[in-house]
Design a protein around this motif. Sequence first.
Motif, PDB file in Angstrom:
ATOM      1  N   ALA A  44     -35.798 -26.938  11.794  1.00  0.00           N
ATOM      2  CA  ALA A  44     -34.995 -26.405  12.880  1.00  0.00           C
ATOM      3  C   ALA A  44     -34.512 -25.012  12.496  1.00  0.00           C
ATOM      4  O   ALA A  44     -34.056 -24.787  11.387  1.00  0.00           O
ATOM      5  CB  ALA A  44     -33.806 -27.316  13.143  1.00  0.00           C
ATOM      6  N   VAL A  45     -34.626 -24.075  13.433  1.00  0.00           N
ATOM      7  CA  VAL A  45     -34.269 -22.695  13.182  1.00  0.00           C
ATOM      8  C   VAL A  45     -32.940 -22.399  13.852  1.00  0.00           C
ATOM      9  O   VAL A  45     -32.749 -22.681  15.022  1.00  0.00           O
ATOM     10  CB  VAL A  45     -35.364 -21.741  13.717  1.00  0.00           C
ATOM     11  CG1 VAL A  45     -34.959 -20.297  13.475  1.00  0.00           C
ATOM     12  CG2 VAL A  45     -36.688 -22.044  13.078  1.00  0.00           C
ATOM     13  N   GLY A  46     -31.994 -21.840  13.064  1.00  0.00           N
ATOM     14  CA  GLY A  46     -30.685 -21.495  13.606  1.00  0.00           C
ATOM     15  C   GLY A  46     -30.748 -20.196  14.394  1.00  0.00           C
ATOM     16  O   GLY A  46     -31.781 -19.534  14.483  1.00  0.00           O
ATOM     17  N   GLN A  47     -29.651 -19.804  14.939  1.00  0.00           N
ATOM     18  CA  GLN A  47     -29.588 -18.583  15.735  1.00  0.00           C
ATOM     19  C   GLN A  47     -29.770 -17.363  14.853  1.00  0.00           C
ATOM     20  O   GLN A  47     -29.149 -17.228  13.819  1.00  0.00           O
ATOM     21  CB  GLN A  47     -28.241 -18.492  16.433  1.00  0.00           C
ATOM     22  CG  GLN A  47     -28.007 -19.582  17.432  1.00  0.00           C
ATOM     23  CD  GLN A  47     -26.596 -19.483  18.017  1.00  0.00           C
ATOM     24  OE1 GLN A  47     -25.782 -18.699  17.574  1.00  0.00           O
ATOM     25  NE2 GLN A  47     -26.350 -20.303  19.020  1.00  0.00           N
ATOM     26  N   GLY A  48     -30.633 -16.462  15.287  1.00  0.00           N
ATOM     27  CA  GLY A  48     -30.820 -15.205  14.581  1.00  0.00           C
ATOM     28  C   GLY A  48     -31.686 -15.281  13.342  1.00  0.00           C
ATOM     29  O   GLY A  48     -31.800 -14.308  12.627  1.00  0.00           O
ATOM     30  N   ILE A  49     -32.292 -16.405  13.059  1.00  0.00           N
ATOM     31  CA  ILE A  49     -33.159 -16.524  11.881  1.00  0.00           C
ATOM     32  C   ILE A  49     -34.602 -16.526  12.378  1.00  0.00           C
ATOM     33  O   ILE A  49     -35.002 -17.370  13.172  1.00  0.00           O
ATOM     34  CB  ILE A  49     -32.865 -17.805  11.090  1.00  0.00           C
ATOM     35  CG1 ILE A  49     -31.423 -17.797  10.614  1.00  0.00           C
ATOM     36  CG2 ILE A  49     -33.801 -17.915   9.898  1.00  0.00           C
ATOM     37  CD1 ILE A  49     -31.010 -19.069   9.921  1.00  0.00           C
TER      38      ILE A  49
END
Length: 135
Positions: free
Chosen positions: A79-84
């Motif tokens: 899962a990719v967080g915000q801004g990554i």
Amino acid sequence: MLTPDSSATFTTTVVIAGISIVLGMLLLLIIVFYCFGKIVSEMEGKSSKGKKKNKNSTITEITQATPVPVQQSAVNAPAVGQGISPEAVAVISAAIAEYEGSSVVITGIRALRVRKTASRNPWAAAAVSDNARSF
């Protein structure tokens, strides 16, 4: 009864002898540690020659290996967080997998907020960090 000699010649002789002895012992210690360092570095050099050969052969094996096609799957993707960016996730995942071995499964990466500890001086912050660390 003995009387202490307080002449300038005697005092100068004692001071010069004391400084000479201290500097002589310091020079002796420097020579001993220098020789010890040379002996240890030579022993490490002999033992690391075999390791260097193994590293070079591993690098050539890796460069000669055929690339494995990457399969995109929603199940294995972290899962990719915000801004990554996905590239950063791939780099971080590869670094963690290399460090931990093949048994690790990365389920997600997210950015953490860094709290400033400006209210504590660095020594107090280090003590709290050290004492709060798990066993």
